[in-house]
Design a protein around this motif. Structure first.
Motif, PDB file in Angstrom:
ATOM      1  N   VAL A   8      30.558  47.974  32.998  1.00 19.44           N
ATOM      2  CA  VAL A   8      30.341  46.556  33.272  1.00 19.44           C
ATOM      3  C   VAL A   8      31.534  45.655  33.009  1.00 19.44           C
ATOM      4  O   VAL A   8      31.836  45.404  31.876  1.00 19.44           O
ATOM      5  CB  VAL A   8      29.157  46.008  32.444  1.00 19.44           C
ATOM      6  CG1 VAL A   8      28.832  44.587  32.791  1.00 19.44           C
ATOM      7  CG2 VAL A   8      27.965  46.903  32.565  1.00 19.44           C
ATOM      8  N   PRO A   9      32.298  45.163  34.029  1.00 18.43           N
ATOM      9  CA  PRO A   9      33.350  44.160  33.863  1.00 18.43           C
ATOM     10  C   PRO A   9      32.897  42.689  33.705  1.00 18.43           C
ATOM     11  O   PRO A   9      31.838  42.427  33.282  1.00 18.43           O
ATOM     12  CB  PRO A   9      34.209  44.312  35.089  1.00 18.43           C
ATOM     13  CG  PRO A   9      33.982  45.675  35.538  1.00 18.43           C
ATOM     14  CD  PRO A   9      32.565  46.013  35.125  1.00 18.43           C
ATOM     15  N   ALA A  10      33.795  41.738  34.090  1.00 18.14           N
ATOM     16  CA  ALA A  10      33.745  40.355  33.637  1.00 18.14           C
ATOM     17  C   ALA A  10      33.647  39.255  34.662  1.00 18.14           C
ATOM     18  O   ALA A  10      33.078  39.427  35.699  1.00 18.14           O
ATOM     19  CB  ALA A  10      34.980  40.117  32.809  1.00 18.14           C
ATOM     20  N   ALA A  11      34.285  38.103  34.358  1.00 18.16           N
ATOM     21  CA  ALA A  11      34.183  36.897  35.170  1.00 18.16           C
ATOM     22  C   ALA A  11      35.291  36.764  36.197  1.00 18.16           C
ATOM     23  O   ALA A  11      36.302  37.385  36.077  1.00 18.16           O
ATOM     24  CB  ALA A  11      34.225  35.680  34.251  1.00 18.16           C
ATOM     25  N   LEU A  65      44.289  42.556  47.852  1.00 18.47           N
ATOM     26  CA  LEU A  65      43.674  41.856  46.730  1.00 18.47           C
ATOM     27  C   LEU A  65      44.689  41.720  45.599  1.00 18.47           C
ATOM     28  O   LEU A  65      45.282  42.710  45.169  1.00 18.47           O
ATOM     29  CB  LEU A  65      42.456  42.623  46.213  1.00 18.47           C
ATOM     30  CG  LEU A  65      41.383  42.988  47.237  1.00 18.47           C
ATOM     31  CD1 LEU A  65      40.303  43.855  46.593  1.00 18.47           C
ATOM     32  CD2 LEU A  65      40.772  41.743  47.850  1.00 18.47           C
ATOM     33  N   THR A  66      44.892  40.496  45.142  1.00 16.30           N
ATOM     34  CA  THR A  66      45.752  40.237  43.994  1.00 16.30           C
ATOM     35  C   THR A  66      44.886  39.622  42.904  1.00 16.30           C
ATOM     36  O   THR A  66      44.408  38.495  43.054  1.00 16.30           O
ATOM     37  CB  THR A  66      46.900  39.278  44.357  1.00 16.30           C
ATOM     38  OG1 THR A  66      47.621  39.822  45.459  1.00 16.30           O
ATOM     39  CG2 THR A  66      47.843  39.090  43.187  1.00 16.30           C
ATOM     40  N   LEU A  67      44.671  40.369  41.844  1.00 18.94           N
ATOM     41  CA  LEU A  67      43.714  39.988  40.810  1.00 18.94           C
ATOM     42  C   LEU A  67      44.406  39.863  39.464  1.00 18.94           C
ATOM     43  O   LEU A  67      45.399  40.542  39.203  1.00 18.94           O
ATOM     44  CB  LEU A  67      42.611  41.042  40.689  1.00 18.94           C
ATOM     45  CG  LEU A  67      41.937  41.510  41.981  1.00 18.94           C
ATOM     46  CD1 LEU A  67      40.992  42.671  41.688  1.00 18.94           C
ATOM     47  CD2 LEU A  67      41.201  40.362  42.634  1.00 18.94           C
ATOM     48  N   ALA A  68      43.883  39.007  38.613  1.00 14.50           N
ATOM     49  CA  ALA A  68      44.317  38.913  37.222  1.00 14.50           C
ATOM     50  C   ALA A  68      43.072  38.863  36.355  1.00 14.50           C
ATOM     51  O   ALA A  68      42.156  38.070  36.620  1.00 14.50           O
ATOM     52  CB  ALA A  68      45.187  37.680  37.001  1.00 14.50           C
ATOM     53  N   TYR A  69      43.048  39.710  35.329  1.00 17.37           N
ATOM     54  CA  TYR A  69      41.853  39.806  34.496  1.00 17.37           C
ATOM     55  C   TYR A  69      42.186  39.497  33.045  1.00 17.37           C
ATOM     56  O   TYR A  69      43.138  40.042  32.484  1.00 17.37           O
ATOM     57  CB  TYR A  69      41.250  41.199  34.607  1.00 17.37           C
ATOM     58  CG  TYR A  69      40.000  41.372  33.770  1.00 17.37           C
ATOM     59  CD1 TYR A  69      38.896  40.559  33.991  1.00 17.37           C
ATOM     60  CD2 TYR A  69      39.935  42.332  32.770  1.00 17.37           C
ATOM     61  CE1 TYR A  69      37.749  40.698  33.231  1.00 17.37           C
ATOM     62  CE2 TYR A  69      38.785  42.498  32.014  1.00 17.37           C
ATOM     63  CZ  TYR A  69      37.698  41.672  32.236  1.00 17.37           C
ATOM     64  OH  TYR A  69      36.565  41.816  31.483  1.00 17.37           O
ATOM     65  N   ASP A  70      41.384  38.625  32.453  1.00 18.21           N
ATOM     66  CA  ASP A  70      41.483  38.282  31.036  1.00 18.21           C
ATOM     67  C   ASP A  70      40.215  38.761  30.345  1.00 18.21           C
ATOM     68  O   ASP A  70      39.164  38.130  30.462  1.00 18.21           O
ATOM     69  CB  ASP A  70      41.643  36.767  30.873  1.00 18.21           C
ATOM     70  CG  ASP A  70      41.656  36.336  29.424  1.00 18.21           C
ATOM     71  OD1 ASP A  70      41.781  37.215  28.538  1.00 18.21           O
ATOM     72  OD2 ASP A  70      41.549  35.122  29.167  1.00 18.21           O
TER      73      ASP A  70
END
Length: 476
Positions: A8-11, A65-70
């Motif tokens: 389960v990932p995030a926002a 897709l260019t994504l950034a995850y915090d």
């Protein structure tokens, strides 16, 4: 797919660019009323089990897709570029997107009107694309990506993990983390760039083409050149022990394992080159430009999944599961079903691959396995004869035992009928004929009949593939 574990990932706050150009055929569905002028693309391709999945009026050929995850803020941001082609003159078109707040949409650089209803993001461009025209769409959105519960109760979509996130898409979960044409009939190439805190790793499909660290964050860029259905796309973010190598014929191997699973996984993952060689001997040339695996913790998911190039495993897989998911690279990922009713074409071949591996390793023959299933299968699989593999009773049952086990029995009945030489010609020829494409059950049965024109397959199709109840064997 092999039912076992999920994550389960995030926002998400995401800017997505879609260049819709595309495939050569117009069989993706025109949708909407027909006429000489532009009209709305359909809000679904009419899949018999997931009718709202996918969209009519265009074919996607590329997602960037260019994504950034915090992970601390549980937030994803990004941009994507997708290339496809309008298959009709479009007054509007839909993208599948589950949840998330859309703030802006542009088409060919010009702001477009849009609205949301359920999983449908409907876009109304100022300049209506003509049939055959390519066009670019940018979608900006933000929010927390959601976990999607399948009709069978399993979880997919954007799954949060203890140290990051895992995106799993079969059958509809990819719409939880990027908008698109989310149906297996519309495959595309992908470029995915994911920026994460520098102590984490981001793994996706295809080949790692870049890794750059700046300001405490690392960007991993991945390129998938071969067409991929969106449900086979993945992003895995977390702390991984990464091993990079090549097979003896030079194929890149990228394996990412959660540190807690390294010891338990070492022996079975050491078999990967051998399984790859065995699979090519049985199924023909490997259809992709890299291979590998992603191994997360067992609590992160409840099934393994044939994500393209590197399957995802919930904890250390056993050998049968490794063989199953590698076989899917030919059957499911390269040769992809036209609709979810054709799921048995994925799972029958992957399950039968387990039988063949056991046979070739000196264990039970496939004939032994078939006979034991026929005579005693209900003891292990209570639902074995509940419905035919070619026609599950509902979306909740497309991953049930009749699709896997009885589907494999269909393949063995073909083998019994035509003999080993013709059978392997059929298996390898089928994989070659539809390499990187889509195919359905009717095409498969027709293909088998063409390869063995002197044989009668009516009993196999009527009783084993589509018939209700437990079939009779000819000599029973």
């Amino acid at each position: 797919m092999s039912r076992s574990a999920r994550v389960v990932p995030a926002a998400v706050s995401l800017a997505l660019v879609l260049t819709l150009s595309g495939c050569d055929s117009d069989d993706g569905g025109d949708g909407g009323a027909q006429g000489s002028g532009p009209h709305a693309g359909a809000s679904g391709v009419g899949d018999p089990y997931f009718p709202k999945a996918g969209n009519g009026g265009y074919d996607v050929s590329h997602y960037g897709l260019t994504l950034a995850y915090d992970p601390d803020g549980n937030r994803l941001t990004g941009r994507a570029v997708i290339t496809a082609r309008a298959t009709q003159a479009l007054s509007s078109f839909d993208l599948d997107l589950h949840g998330l707040d859309v703030t802006k949409v542009t088409v060919e650089g010009r702001e477009a009107a849009f609205d949301r209803e359920g999983q449908e993001l409907t876009v109304r461009p100022r300049k209506e694309p003509a049939k055959g025209e390519t066009f670019e769409v940018t979608v900006s959105y933000s929010g927390a990506p959601r976990t999607i519960t399948d009709p069978d109760g399993s979880e997919e979509g954007w799954l949060r993990t203890e140290d990051g996130a895992l995106a799993l898409g079969e059958p509809t979960g990819s719409m939880a983390w990027f908008p698109g044409n989310h149906h297996p009939s519309d495959k595309a190439s992908y470029d995915v760039a994911v920026t994460v805190p520098k102590d984490l790793t981001a793994v996706s499909n295809g080949e790692l083409t870049g890794e750059r660290t700046a300001n405490g964050r690392t960007t991993f860029t991945w390129h998938t050149a071969e067409p991929m259905a969106s449900h086979a796309a993945t992003v895995a973010i977390g702390r991984y022990t990464v091993t990079r190598s090549t097979t003896k014929d030079g194929l890149p191997v990228y394996v990412a394992v959660d540190p807690s699973q390294v010891t338990a996984s070492r022996e079975v993952l050491g078999l990967l080159p051998e399984v790859m060689e065995w699979a090519q001997d049985n199924f023909g040339p490997y259809p992709f430009s890299s291979t590998g695996a992603i191994v997360d913790r067992p609590e992160d998911s409840d099934y393994a999944l044939e994500t393209q190039n590197r399957p995802v495993y919930p904890g250390a897989p056993d050998t049968a599961t490794l063989v199953h998911e590698i076989a899917h690279q030919w059957f499911g990922d390269s040769v992809t079903p036209r609709t979810w009713q054709d799921m048995w074409l994925n799972e029958s071949f992957a399950t039968y691959a387990e039988w063949l591996w056991t046979e070739d390793e000196g264990g039970d023959t496939a004939e032994d396995t078939f006979t034991d299933l026929y005579e005693h299968g209900e003891e292990s699989y209570e639902d074995l004869w509940d419905f035919p593999p070619g026609k599950p009773t509902s979306a909740a049952h497309i991953s049930d035992n009749p699709v896997y086990q009885r589907g494999a029995m269909v393949l063995h009945r073909i083998r019994q009928t035509v003999g080993d030489d013709t059978f392997y010609d059929i298996v390898q020829g089928w994989a070659a004929a539809h390499r990187h494409g889509n195919a359905g059950s009717a095409e498969f049965t027709a293909y088998v009949e063409r390869q063995a024109p002197d044989e009668d397959f009516d009993e196999i199709w009527d009783d084993w593939l589509y018939g209700d109840g437990k079939p009779s064997l000819p000599d029973a």
